[in-house]
Design a protein around this motif. Structure first.
Motif, PDB file in Angstrom:
ATOM      1  N   HIS A  45      -7.314   6.033  -3.205  1.00 53.50           N
ATOM      2  CA  HIS A  45      -8.669   5.600  -3.874  1.00 53.50           C
ATOM      3  C   HIS A  45      -8.293   4.994  -5.157  1.00 53.50           C
ATOM      4  O   HIS A  45      -8.836   3.999  -5.753  1.00 53.50           O
ATOM      5  CB  HIS A  45      -9.500   6.847  -4.173  1.00 53.50           C
ATOM      6  N   GLY A  46      -7.335   5.510  -6.084  1.00 57.39           N
ATOM      7  CA  GLY A  46      -6.933   5.083  -7.372  1.00 57.39           C
ATOM      8  C   GLY A  46      -6.501   3.463  -7.225  1.00 57.39           C
ATOM      9  O   GLY A  46      -6.818   2.704  -7.941  1.00 57.39           O
ATOM     10  N   LEU A  86      -2.622  -0.875   2.005  1.00 60.83           N
ATOM     11  CA  LEU A  86      -1.442  -0.193   2.473  1.00 60.83           C
ATOM     12  C   LEU A  86      -1.514   1.236   2.316  1.00 60.83           C
ATOM     13  O   LEU A  86      -1.343   2.112   3.128  1.00 60.83           O
ATOM     14  CB  LEU A  86      -0.063  -0.726   2.127  1.00 60.83           C
ATOM     15  N   LEU A  87      -1.940   1.439   0.998  1.00 60.48           N
ATOM     16  CA  LEU A  87      -1.795   3.077   0.761  1.00 60.48           C
ATOM     17  C   LEU A  87      -3.179   3.798   1.395  1.00 60.48           C
ATOM     18  O   LEU A  87      -2.980   4.839   1.878  1.00 60.48           O
ATOM     19  CB  LEU A  87      -2.222   3.293  -0.860  1.00 60.48           C
ATOM     20  N   ARG A  88      -4.240   2.859   1.748  1.00 60.79           N
ATOM     21  CA  ARG A  88      -5.287   3.436   2.267  1.00 60.79           C
ATOM     22  C   ARG A  88      -4.825   3.633   3.681  1.00 60.79           C
ATOM     23  O   ARG A  88      -5.343   4.802   4.322  1.00 60.79           O
ATOM     24  CB  ARG A  88      -6.469   2.542   2.465  1.00 60.79           C
ATOM     25  N   VAL A 145      -2.177   4.405   4.871  1.00 65.71           N
ATOM     26  CA  VAL A 145      -1.260   6.047   4.906  1.00 65.71           C
ATOM     27  C   VAL A 145      -2.297   6.756   4.892  1.00 65.71           C
ATOM     28  O   VAL A 145      -1.923   8.180   5.371  1.00 65.71           O
ATOM     29  CB  VAL A 145      -0.254   5.811   3.502  1.00 65.71           C
ATOM     30  N   ALA A 146      -3.246   6.878   3.838  1.00 67.14           N
ATOM     31  CA  ALA A 146      -4.306   8.061   3.871  1.00 67.14           C
ATOM     32  C   ALA A 146      -5.056   8.221   4.910  1.00 67.14           C
ATOM     33  O   ALA A 146      -5.444   9.148   5.310  1.00 67.14           O
ATOM     34  CB  ALA A 146      -5.040   7.770   2.550  1.00 67.14           C
ATOM     35  N   ASP A 147      -5.102   7.136   5.709  1.00 71.13           N
ATOM     36  CA  ASP A 147      -6.066   7.336   7.118  1.00 71.13           C
ATOM     37  C   ASP A 147      -5.312   8.361   7.827  1.00 71.13           C
ATOM     38  O   ASP A 147      -5.868   8.890   8.878  1.00 71.13           O
ATOM     39  CB  ASP A 147      -6.020   5.967   7.680  1.00 71.13           C
ATOM     40  N   VAL A 148      -4.104   8.389   7.994  1.00 72.75           N
ATOM     41  CA  VAL A 148      -3.278   9.145   9.032  1.00 72.75           C
ATOM     42  C   VAL A 148      -2.931  10.677   8.092  1.00 72.75           C
ATOM     43  O   VAL A 148      -3.109  11.446   8.830  1.00 72.75           O
ATOM     44  CB  VAL A 148      -1.936   8.380   9.298  1.00 72.75           C
ATOM     45  N   LEU A 149      -2.513  10.614   6.925  1.00 73.79           N
ATOM     46  CA  LEU A 149      -2.111  11.638   6.356  1.00 73.79           C
ATOM     47  C   LEU A 149      -3.365  12.434   5.557  1.00 73.79           C
ATOM     48  O   LEU A 149      -3.272  13.613   5.103  1.00 73.79           O
ATOM     49  CB  LEU A 149      -0.892  11.439   5.451  1.00 73.79           C
ATOM     50  N   GLY A 150      -4.358  11.632   5.314  1.00 72.44           N
ATOM     51  CA  GLY A 150      -5.401  12.308   4.444  1.00 72.44           C
ATOM     52  C   GLY A 150      -6.121  13.236   5.190  1.00 72.44           C
ATOM     53  O   GLY A 150      -6.922  14.419   4.385  1.00 72.44           O
TER      54      GLY A 150
END
Length: 558
Positions: free
Chosen positions: A97-98, A114-116, A118-123
Motif C-alpha cells: 500500500h505504501g 509487483l509488490l501488490r 506479492v501481497a495478493d498471495v501473502l497478504g
C-alpha cells in the motif's frame, strides 16, 4: 561460517524493506545514468528509490514503531528497531500500500504493482511464516499483475526481468527449495534476464546499456535473498559495473519520439470506471500503467494533452496528488545540471553515501581495506556531468587515487579541485558550506576552510597487539583516535568515546557530529549526546548512521 536462513515472516519483510532501501539508495545514480527507455529522462533510479521510501514508511507505521526512514536516509545494515508484533499478511499489505500511494514514474508504478502481486498471495496468509512454494507463487502473481497493469507490455524491460525471476523461483520451488532458495533463484534469474535486455529492446542495444528498471528489480530481489538467507549478496553494490557496464550514455538533449508530458495521479474510483479510464488514456498517449485495486489506483501515462488526461480521471472518479512533468523541462534541467558545479565524495559507509547524496554529491563507496582505484573515482567525476568538480577523497588512503582521478578529469577539460579531507566528517563539513552559486575559487576556499576547521576522531577495534602513541594495545581493545593518532586505549566503546570527546572538546567547539557504525546500538548515541549536553551546554550534537562498511564511530567537532 554458514548463515542460518530466516523464515519468511513479518520481521523478514521489514528487513527486506530496509535492505531494499539501502540497495536502491546505492544504485540510484547509476540506474538514472543508464535510463533510456521509455524516455531518457534520467530518473528511473530515483523514482524506484522514492517509491521504496514510501513503502518503507507505511511498513514502519504498521509496526507502530517508526524507524529512521525518510527520503534520502536509510540504515545501510538492514537493521530495524523493535516494534509491535504484526502478521506476515499485515506487513506485506502495508508494504504494498505504501508503494502504491507513493509510486513515482513508470518504474515506481510497476514496482508498486509487483509488490501488490506479492501481497495478493501473502497478504491473506494466516500462518506466521510462508514457505518457498508460497513465495514462488507470490513472485509469479507479481509478474502476472505487472504485465496486466501495463497497457502495451514491451520485452526487454523490468517486466521481462520480473517474469524471468518468477520462472526461476518456480523451478526452485519445484525442487523443494526453502524460501531462501526460492529468493536466490529469483535473484539469479533476474540477473541473467537483465543481461539479455540489450538484445531484446533496440534502444538499449543502441545505447549499450541494460534496462534501468530491470537493474532496480535485481537490487530488490537481491535484498529479498539477503533478508531470507542472512548472507551478503555475492556481488558489489549495483553501481552499473556490478550488473553491466554502459558503453555510452544517451545524451540528455536528444529529442525522444513520443508525447511531451508525464501525468501521474492517485485515483479513488470503482473497477468498472477504471476499465473505461484505461481505454480513454490509451487513446491519448503511451506508457500507460494503471495499478492498484479495491477503489484506490495509481495512474501513470505519457501524453501531449495533460489536461485531457486529468479530465479522464475526473470522469472516472476523484484524482488527487496530480503531477505533470514536461519532458522538455526535464531535458533542460539535465543540461543545466550537467553545466553546473558538482561534488564527488569518496565515503566508507552506505549510510554516509546516502547523506552525501542527499546533499547533492555523487558518491564512490570505499570498502574496508579496498580503497577505490583512480579509474573508479574518475568514472564518478564523468558521471557527475559537470564542467567544475570539487572532489572529497574522504581519507588519507584515498588521496593518491583522488589526485590521479583529478588529473584524468582535467585532461578531459573538467576543472577539478581536491579538498584535502582526512575523514568523512570533514567531508560532511565541507558539503555543508558548498555553494554552487559562488565562484569556483570561493567555493573551494570555503569548503577547504570548513574541512580544516573540523577536528576528527574515530573509534576502531585493535586487530592485534601493537605499540601506539597511547601505549601498547591488545587485540580487541577499543582505540580512540584524534586527528589520526591513537589517544585513548579502552575496553568499552562508550567509555572510550566519552574520553575522546572530553579531550577533543577541551580545546573548544560549537558542534559535535557523531556517525555511528552498523553494529553500534542507538543507546550509545543517546548516551554520548547526554554526555556532551551535560558537560558542554552550548555545544550542539548531530547524529547519523554510517551504515554498512563504516567505522564503529566517527566524531567531528567544529
Amino acid at each position: 561460517m554458514p548463515h542460518e536462513p530466516h523464515s519468511l515472516d513479518a520481521a523478514a519483510v521489514r528487513t527486506w524493506s530496509s535492505l531494499t532501501l539501502a540497495a536502491l539508495g546505492r544504485a540510484r545514480e547509476d540506474i538514472d545514468a543508464i535510463n533510456v527507455y521509455p524516455v531518457a529522462d534520467a530518473d528511473t533510479g530515483t523514482n524506484l528509490y522514492l517509491t521504496a521510501c514510501s513503502a518503507a514508511r507505511a511498513l514502519e507505521a504498521a509496526f507502530d514503531a517508526p524507524a529512521d526512514v525518510s527520503e534520502g536516509t536509510a540504515r545501510g545494515d538492514g537493521a530495524v528497531g523493535a516494534g509491535a508484533a504484526t502478521s506476515l499478511g499485515d506487513a506485506v499489505r502495508a508494504y504494498a500500500h505504501g508503494a502504491l500511494t507513493g509510486a513515482r514514474g513508470n518504474s515506481g508504478t510497476i514496482f508498486a504493482q509487483l509488490l501488490r502481486g506479492v501481497a495478493d498471495v501473502l497478504g491473506g496468509e494466516p500462518r506466521a511464516t510462508a514457505s518457498g512454494g508460497l513465495l514462488a507463487g507470490a513472485l509469479a502473481r507479481a509478474a502476472e499483475s505487472a504485465y496486466q497493469a501495463v497497457a502495451h507490455p514491451v520485452e526487454g524491460t523490468m517486466l521481462t526481468v520480473a517474469a524471468a525471476a518468477a520462472r526461476a523461483a518456480g523451478a526452485a520451488e519445484a525442487a523443494a527449495g526453502s524460501a531462501a532458495d526460492v529468493a536466490r533463484a529469483a535473484y539469479e534469474g533476474a540477473r541473467a534476464a537483465l543481461a539479455e535486455t540489450p538484445g531484446q529492446l533496440a534502444v538499449l542495444g543502441r545505447a549499450g546499456v541494460v534496462d534501468a528498471g530491470g537493474c532496480g528489480i535485481v537490487a530488490v530481489l537481491g535484498a529479498l535473498w539477503q533478508a531470507l538467507s542472512g548472507q551478503e549478496v555475492p556481488q558489489e553494490p549495483v553501481r552499473g559495473r556490478a550488473v553491466a557496464v554502459p558503453t555510452r550514455q544517451q545524451p540528455c538533449d536528444e529529442e525522444p519520439d513520443g508525447p511531451g508530458y508525464e501525468v501521474t495521479y492517485l485515483l479513488d474510483a470503482p473497477d468498472p470506471a477504471v476499465d473505461l479510464l484505461r481505454e480513454a488514456l490509451d487513446a491519448l498517449g503511451d506508457s500507460l500503467v494503471v495499478v492498484g485495486g479495491d477503489g484506490l489506483w495509481n495512474v501513470h501515462v505519457h501524453v501531449d494533452d495533460p489536461g485531457a488526461a486529468v479530465e479522464a480521471g475526473v470522469v472516472a472518479g476523484r484524482p488527487y496528488r496530480i503531477r505533470i512533468t514536461h519532458f522538455g523541462d526535464e531535458r533542460r534541467r539535465a543540461r543545466t545540471e550537467r553545466a553546473q558545479r558538482a561534488v564527488v565524495a569518496v565515503v566508507q559507509g552506505e549510510g554516509l553515501a546516502g547523506l552525501c547524496q542527499e546533499a547533492g554529491a555523487t558518491t564512490v563507496l570505499a570498502l574496508p581495506g579496498e580503497p577505490p582505484a583512480a579509474a573508479e573515482i574518475a568514472a564518478a567525476v564523468r558521471r557527475a556531468h559537470a564542467r567544475e568538480v570539487v572532489l572529497l577523497p574522504g581519507g588519507a588512503e584515498q588521496r593518491a587515487a583522488a589526485a590521479a582521478a583529478a588529473e584524468q578529469a582535467r585532461a578531459d577539460g573538467v576543472r577539478v579541485a581536491v579538498i584535502p579531507t582526512r575523514s568523512a566528517v570533514q567531508g560532511l563539513a565541507a558539503l555543508a558550506v558548498h555553494d554552487p552559486d559562488a565562484s569556483f575559487d570561493e567555493d573551494v576556499v570555503a569548503m577547504t576552510a570548513a574541512a580544516g576547521a573540523t577536528r576528527h576522531g574515530e573509534l576502531a577495534i585493535a586487530e592485534r597487539q601493537s605499540f601506539t602513541s597511547a601505549g601498547i594495545c591488545q587485540a580487541g581493545d577499543v582505540l580512540g583516535l584524534i586527528d589520526g593518532d591513537v589517544a585513548v586505549i579502552g575496553s568499552e566503546l562508550a567509555e572510550t568515546a566519552e574520553a575522546v570527546l572530553e579531550r577533543m572538546l577541551g580545546s573548544g567547539g560549537e558542534l559535535v557530529t557523531l556517525v555511528l557504525g552498523p553494529e553500534v546500538p542507538d543507546a550509545l548515541a543517546a548516551r554520548l549526546e547526554a554526555y556532551v549536553q551535560h558537560g558542554h551546554l552550548a555545544v550542539d550534537t548531530l547524529t547519523y548512521r554510517g551504515g554498512r562498511y563504516s567505522a564503529p564511530l566517527l566524531i567531528g567537532i567544529e
